[in-house]
Every structure is written in C-alpha cells, then in structure tokens.
Scaffold this motif. Structure first.
Motif, PDB file in Angstrom:
ATOM      1  N   GLN A  28       6.462   2.053   1.893  1.00  0.00           N
ATOM      2  CA  GLN A  28       7.596   1.779   1.035  1.00  0.00           C
ATOM      3  C   GLN A  28       8.111   3.049   0.364  1.00  0.00           C
ATOM      4  OE1 GLN A  28       6.009  -1.176  -1.572  1.00  0.00           O
ATOM      5  NE2 GLN A  28       6.431  -2.883  -0.190  1.00  0.00           N
ATOM      6  N   SER A  29       7.186   3.909  -0.062  1.00  0.00           N
ATOM      7  CA  SER A  29       7.587   5.089  -0.825  1.00  0.00           C
ATOM      8  C   SER A  29       8.334   6.102   0.029  1.00  0.00           C
ATOM      9  CB  SER A  29       6.357   5.754  -1.456  1.00  0.00           C
ATOM     10  OG  SER A  29       5.511   6.282  -0.452  1.00  0.00           O
ATOM     11  N   THR A  30       8.164   6.000   1.371  1.00  0.00           N
ATOM     12  CA  THR A  30       8.865   6.958   2.218  1.00  0.00           C
ATOM     13  C   THR A  30      10.281   6.503   2.530  1.00  0.00           C
ATOM     14  OG1 THR A  30       7.963   5.912   4.211  1.00  0.00           O
ATOM     15  CG2 THR A  30       6.738   7.780   3.268  1.00  0.00           C
ATOM     16  N   GLU A  31      10.610   5.259   2.169  1.00  0.00           N
ATOM     17  CA  GLU A  31      11.961   4.769   2.384  1.00  0.00           C
ATOM     18  C   GLU A  31      12.730   4.867   1.080  1.00  0.00           C
ATOM     19  OE1 GLU A  31      12.026   1.690   6.048  1.00  0.00           O
ATOM     20  OE2 GLU A  31      11.408   0.836   4.127  1.00  0.00           O
ATOM     21  N   ALA A  32      13.756   5.680   1.086  1.00  0.00           N
ATOM     22  CA  ALA A  32      14.526   5.894  -0.136  1.00  0.00           C
ATOM     23  C   ALA A  32      15.883   6.474   0.215  1.00  0.00           C
ATOM     24  CB  ALA A  32      13.784   6.834  -1.083  1.00  0.00           C
ATOM     25  N   VAL A  33      16.771   6.430  -0.781  1.00  0.00           N
ATOM     26  CA  VAL A  33      18.062   7.102  -0.684  1.00  0.00           C
ATOM     27  C   VAL A  33      18.052   8.245  -1.692  1.00  0.00           C
ATOM     28  CG1 VAL A  33      20.537   6.899  -1.119  1.00  0.00           C
ATOM     29  CG2 VAL A  33      19.337   5.096   0.136  1.00  0.00           C
ATOM     30  N   THR A  34      18.421   9.416  -1.231  1.00  0.00           N
ATOM     31  CA  THR A  34      18.453  10.597  -2.092  1.00  0.00           C
ATOM     32  C   THR A  34      19.888  11.067  -2.258  1.00  0.00           C
ATOM     33  OG1 THR A  34      16.270  11.280  -1.303  1.00  0.00           O
ATOM     34  CG2 THR A  34      17.596  12.945  -2.421  1.00  0.00           C
TER      35      THR A  34
END
Length: 434
Positions: A28-34
């Motif tokens: 989960q932590s590797t999926e993100a919007v930056t």
C-alpha cells in the motif's frame, strides 16, 4: 471436530500472518500520488500574471482520473479566482501542467492547489505577490505621532538610569566575558540585559555593538559568538525574561496591558527600554557609539524598527518578520493579537475596539518606518500568518533610507540562513570590519 495445533505450529502461523501483513502494508505504501508545485519566480513575486508548474506522478497500478483545482484568495481569505483542469494518469504515469493566474491587482495572495483523483486527494498551500512595490497603506499616521514619541523620550531622560554592571562568575565562553546589566527605564522600572564582550589583549579595543531585541515573551539569554570585533547586548524588555519582576503577566495578557491608554501601554515602555539600552551602550568606553546595530525578529523586529526610528544613534537596523505593521489592515488578515485584544475590550466597560485602534496607531510599525534614517534590512516569509507580506511590504515601502529586503517564498513566521549571512556581511561592510 476440534482441531488442535502445536505451539510450534502457532508460532509459524503467526509469523506467516505478520509477514503477509507487512507485505500488504508495504504494497500500500508504494502506491501514491506525488505532486511538486514550482512557482515561476524564485521569490514568489511576479510583475503581471502569476504562473506555476504542477508536476504530478502516480505509482498506482490503476489509472488515476480527476481534476486539479486552484483557488486564489486575498490575505483576508476573500476568494478572487477559482479554476480547474482535467487530470488523467495511466498506470504509474506522470504529467506536467502549467497554471497561469492573470489579472490581479498589486498585493499578496494565497493559492490552494487541490488534486482529486481516483484514489488520492490532497491540498498544497502557497502564496505569491503581484507588484508589491506598489503597495501602500490607506491609513496615515497620527498628526502628533512624532510629538508623542519626542515627549516620551523626554520622560525617559528625566529618569536616572542607575546603570549596574556585574560580571557573571566563571562566565568565560568562546573567548567572551558575560555581564548582567541592570538599569532604570520609563516609570522607574528596572530592566535587565546580558552583555557579552570578547576578551582582548588590547586594552584600548572598542567593540561594535549588536543590540539583540527579543521576540514576544522570549527570555533572552547571553548571546555568544566568535567575532572578536562585536559585543552583544541582549535585552529583556519589561515583562519578559529576567525583567519580569514588576510586570509578570500571562502570555496572552502582555499584548493588551494598559492598551486603553497609549501613555501607559506596555509597548510604550518596552520601546523606551530599548532606548535606555542605547543609553547604556553610550555610557561604556569600550563600546563603539558610532557602530550600533539593532536587530530582532517578530516583536524584536518591531522593536528594532521603532527604536531605530526614534533614536538616531542606531547605525543599522535589522528587522525579521516585524509584527504590528499597518494595524488597521492587519485586523482583517490575522487572528493574533486581535483575538486577545477583543477579549480584553469585552471585559472593560466603556472601552471600544475603535479606541484601541486609535491608540495602536502610535505603535504601528509602518508609522515608525517612514522616519528611519539608517540602513535597514527586512526579512519576510510569504506564508507568514502573524506578519503577513502585505503588511511587512507596507512598512518596507515606507522606508526612505538605504534598504534591502529578503523574501522567503515558502516560509512562515521565520527566516532562513540566507538572511543571517546577508545581515552579517552587510553589517561588516557598514562598520568597515574586514
């Protein structure tokens, strides 16, 4: 049927579940919007349209669809503009958008960038300025402003200072001696300061003086340094630090102390405490009387401007994030100190907020700024919610002497290292310390 597990099996099962949980969390932590927002101006100040680059990237395994919205408001939170653009990011995709905000009047503005896509939403807050050199106040200083402060200084001059200088035992540090300074100021109050002087083999050595002025309710301690040419006098004004014995009030009560009477208001005495500190500097043969810098941040920045304005013995003024500038406009832009002031007014029958504002006109930093004659350095943060850039720029634009401004685009009520470095270099150039 009951199934029985051995302790060993339970241990292995728990370990496997824990590992699975960690993997899930990591996944989960590797999926993100930056997002990264870059103003097209290093200090956030523009001549016409404000413009920004909005970079967005996604590590989600699914496409991200939605919008980027920006909302522009005044410093008083009045909405000026709102617009949005469509966003579509593929799996692990990225995109860059250029955003332009045209048609704004001179002044400073807040801008919120909001991204809302399939699995992510966030808000980033920025600020920017449009032609701030054109900012001025609609409110003039009282006609008797200079007379008020001239009479106040005369009151101070009538009080014997009774300077007392006591060396602090075993105080040597960084090649300096430390002294406790005590003196009588306006209303015959005793105020205190710390003087640190470089140890010199030259008995005729005379030191440039840095007069350090405190922030709001800050207890200044002895200030050290490695510069062998500079002595530092750190002053605790009445009601702060080791000058609290007569005036000892709660933090929120200090700013309103006797605010209903401009001749008794606490800041009138505090400014005279700073003038008395200059008197002390002039009383010392080892301190240079022609090379004095008054420096401070926040309330200390205010005090530096006020003191340098009414006491022409100051050679150089350094004011970082000075508070209480253009007070009548400040009322609509910040919460503090007006929350505390309004509460105080409500407890005083017959006192009105308008009466308080009339008194504060005599303590408005921009009204002192127009009388500055010494070189002055000012620092501000674009997202400062205590000393907003509109108000600090009003002060700065009123200075007629040599001046320089350093703007920190992404800082609030603080300054960066760049200010300290510039201050040191300008001071050494100003005082010919090579």
């Amino acid at each position: 049927m009951m199934i029985r597990f051995s302790n060993k099996f339970l241990t292995i099962a728990c370990l496997l579940l824990t590992i699975a949980g960690i993997k899930q969390t990591l996944g989960q932590s590797t999926e993100a919007v930056t997002t990264v927002i870059t103003p097209h101006s290093k200090d956030g100040i523009f001549n016409s349209s404000a413009s920004f680059t909005y970079d967005v990237s996604s590590t989600y395994k699914t496409p991200q669809v939605g919008r980027i919205t920006y909302v522009v408001t005044t410093e008083a939170n009045q909405r000026i503009k709102r617009d949005s653009i469509h966003v579509k990011l593929g799996r692990g995709g990225s995109a860059t958008y250029n955003i332009e905000v045209p048609g704004l009047k001179p002044g400073f503005y807040k801008i919120n960038f909001m991204i809302n896509v399939s699995d992510y939403d966030d808000t980033t807050r920025k600020a920017f300025g449009i032609r701030p050199d054109e900012i001025s106040s609609a409110h003039s200083k009282p006609a008797d402003f200079e007379a008020f402060w001239h009479n106040t200084k005369q009151e101070l001059e009538a009080i014997k200072p009774e300077f007392k200088m006591t060396e602090v035992p075993d105080s040597n540090r960084d090649g300096r001696k430390v002294f406790l300074i005590e003196m009588k100021s306006l209303d015959s109050l005793t105020i205190r300061a710390w003087l640190t002087e470089p140890v010199s083999k030259n008995k005729n050595k005379k030191f440039v003086v840095l007069l350090g002025l405190p922030g709001y309710q800050v207890n200044l301690k002895p200030l050290y340094g490695t510069d062998p040419d500079i002595a530092i006098l750190s002053l605790n004004i009445r009601g702060q630090g080791n000058s609290r014995d007569v005036i000892d009030v709660r933090r929120e009560s200090y700013i309103v102390l006797n605010i209903e009477d401009k001749k008794k208001y606490v800041l009138r005495g505090a400014i005279m405490d700073c003038v008395r500190a200059v008197d002390f500097i002039y009383s010392r043969p080892e301190l240079r009387h022609d090379n004095i810098i008054a420096a401070g941040g926040s309330l200390g920045g205010f005090l530096a401007v006020a003191t340098s304005s009414i006491d022409k013995r100051i050679s150089f003024c350094s004011a970082a994030n000075p508070i209480l500038s253009d007070v009548r406009n400040l009322v609509n832009e910040v919460d503090w100190p007006f929350i505390d002031i309004r509460k105080y007014v409500d407890t005083r029958p017959g006192l009105t907020f308008d009466k308080v504002l009339n008194n504060l006109d005599y303590f408005d930093a921009k009204n002192f700024a127009t009388d500055l004659e010494c070189p002055t350095l000012v620092g501000l943060g674009l997202v400062d919610n205590i000393a907003p850039p509109n108000n600090v720029y009003t002060l700065y634009n009123g200075i007629r002497s040599q001046k320089h401004l350093i703007v920190f685009r992404d800082l609030g009520h603080e300054i960066g290292k760049k200010y300290e470095v510039y201050e040191g270099r300008w001071m050494r150039d100003q005082f010919a310390l090579f």
